[in-house]
Design an enzyme around this catalytic site. Sequence first.
Site, PDB file in Angstrom:
ATOM      1  N   ASP A  82       0.863  -1.179   0.000  1.00 24.01           N
ATOM      2  CA  ASP A  82       0.000   0.000   0.000  1.00 24.01           C
ATOM      3  C   ASP A  82       0.900   1.229   0.000  1.00 24.01           C
ATOM      4  O   ASP A  82       1.653   1.459   0.955  1.00 24.01           O
ATOM      5  CB  ASP A  82      -0.910   0.005   1.233  1.00 24.01           C
ATOM      6  CG  ASP A  82      -1.853   1.192   1.242  1.00 24.01           C
ATOM      7  OD1 ASP A  82      -2.858   1.160   0.516  1.00 24.01           O
ATOM      8  OD2 ASP A  82      -1.571   2.174   1.978  1.00 24.01           O
ATOM      9  N   GLU A 174      -2.281  -1.672  -5.759  1.00 28.84           N
ATOM     10  CA  GLU A 174      -3.536  -1.053  -6.153  1.00 28.84           C
ATOM     11  C   GLU A 174      -3.416  -0.391  -7.518  1.00 28.84           C
ATOM     12  O   GLU A 174      -2.331   0.039  -7.916  1.00 28.84           O
ATOM     13  CB  GLU A 174      -3.967  -0.011  -5.116  1.00 28.84           C
ATOM     14  CG  GLU A 174      -4.411  -0.572  -3.792  1.00 28.84           C
ATOM     15  CD  GLU A 174      -4.847   0.519  -2.831  1.00 28.84           C
ATOM     16  OE1 GLU A 174      -6.048   0.585  -2.516  1.00 28.84           O
ATOM     17  OE2 GLU A 174      -3.985   1.302  -2.418  1.00 28.84           O
ATOM     18  N   ASP A 256      -2.984   2.155   6.848  1.00 31.86           N
ATOM     19  CA  ASP A 256      -2.240   1.654   5.698  1.00 31.86           C
ATOM     20  C   ASP A 256      -1.894   0.172   5.850  1.00 31.86           C
ATOM     21  O   ASP A 256      -1.911  -0.579   4.864  1.00 31.86           O
ATOM     22  CB  ASP A 256      -0.960   2.476   5.510  1.00 31.86           C
ATOM     23  CG  ASP A 256      -1.265   3.938   5.211  1.00 31.86           C
ATOM     24  OD1 ASP A 256      -2.336   4.214   4.653  1.00 31.86           O
ATOM     25  OD2 ASP A 256      -0.425   4.797   5.541  1.00 31.86           O
TER      26      ASP A 256
END
Length: 327
Positions: A82, A174, A256
Site C-alpha cells: 500500500d 492497487e 495503511d
Amino acid sequence: MRFTTGAIRVEPDRKHVVLPRLGRLRLHESARKLARRVEAGTARIMSATVRRDGGRWHVAFTVQIDRTDRRPAQPGSVVGVDVGIIHLAVLSTGELVPNPRHLHGAQRVLRRLGRGLSREAGPDRRAGARPSRRWHRARARLGRAHARVANLRRDGLHKLTTRLAREHGTIVVEDLNVSGMLANRRLARHIADAGFAELRRQLAYKAGWNGGRLIVADRWFPSSKTCSGCGTVRTKLALAERTYTCATCGLVLDRDLNAARNLAALAGEAVDARSGRESPNGRGADRETPLAGQVAVKRQPGTAPAGQTGTVPPQGRTTNHILTRAH
C-alpha cells in the site's frame, strides 16, 4: 539522437564505445557488464540512444539478451503493498518503508537557484535578445539540481522494487488514479515526489524477471475501508483517520497496514489467467503479469468475464536498457 546497430561496439578496454557519426567516446562508467554478455554471445546490441540530462551526456543501449530462469527467495510468499505519502510503502508483513521526500528536501536549493536564474538576462523573442552566458550557467546549475532529485528518487525506487521482486513470489498493488490524485493542489507535489506510477511500472517487469507475478487490484476495491480481521466494509472513512477501528470485531490497526493486508488477501481471489476463473465477488484483483506465455485480459464494463488469454512471444529473449554516462 538514436543510432541503429551496425557500427556500435564496446572497445576492449571497456572504457570507450564507438557510435556512428560520433566516433569513439570515453565512458565515465565501465561497460564491463555489457561487454561480458556480448563476448559470451548472450547479448546483442540493437541500438543506442544519446541524450543529455542534467548537464551530463548519457548513452543508453537497447540490448537483446538471453535471461536465465529465476525464482524468488520465497516463491509461496504473498505481500500486499500500500503506497502513500506518510510512508512510501506499507507492506502486509508490517514493514514500513519511509518516504524520503527528495523534492521537499531540495526545495530550498531549487528556490535559490530559480531566483538566481530569473535575475540574469534571459532570451527575449520580442526584442530578439539572446541569453547571456551567466543565464546559461545559472540554467545549468538549476538543471543539475533537478536531475539530482530525479536520480535519488529513481535509485530509491529501484532498490525497493528489486528487493520485493527477489524475495516474494506474489506482489499485490492497487490500481491508483494518479492523474486524478494530482488534481488535489494540497497533495499534488508530494504525490508526484513519491513516484507511485514508477514504482508500479518497475514491479511489473521485475516480477517477471524474477519468476514471480504482480497482481493489480481493481481501482474500486475498498482496501482501506475493509476490516482485515472480519471483512466488514465501512461506508465512509475520512482521509484524516489514520487508525482503522472496526465496530464489529473491535480491531484497531494502522490504516495503511490494514489496506496492505487486504491487498495480500486478494492473491487467493485473483483471476487465474490459465483457467479463466474470476474472483468470487467480482471486485478482486483483475490483472497480473504474464505467466507461462499467457497474458490476462482486463474485464471491461458490459463485456465478457475476465480471464481470456492470448499468446505472447517466447520469453527466452527480452529487451533491456543499459544506461552509461559518457563524457
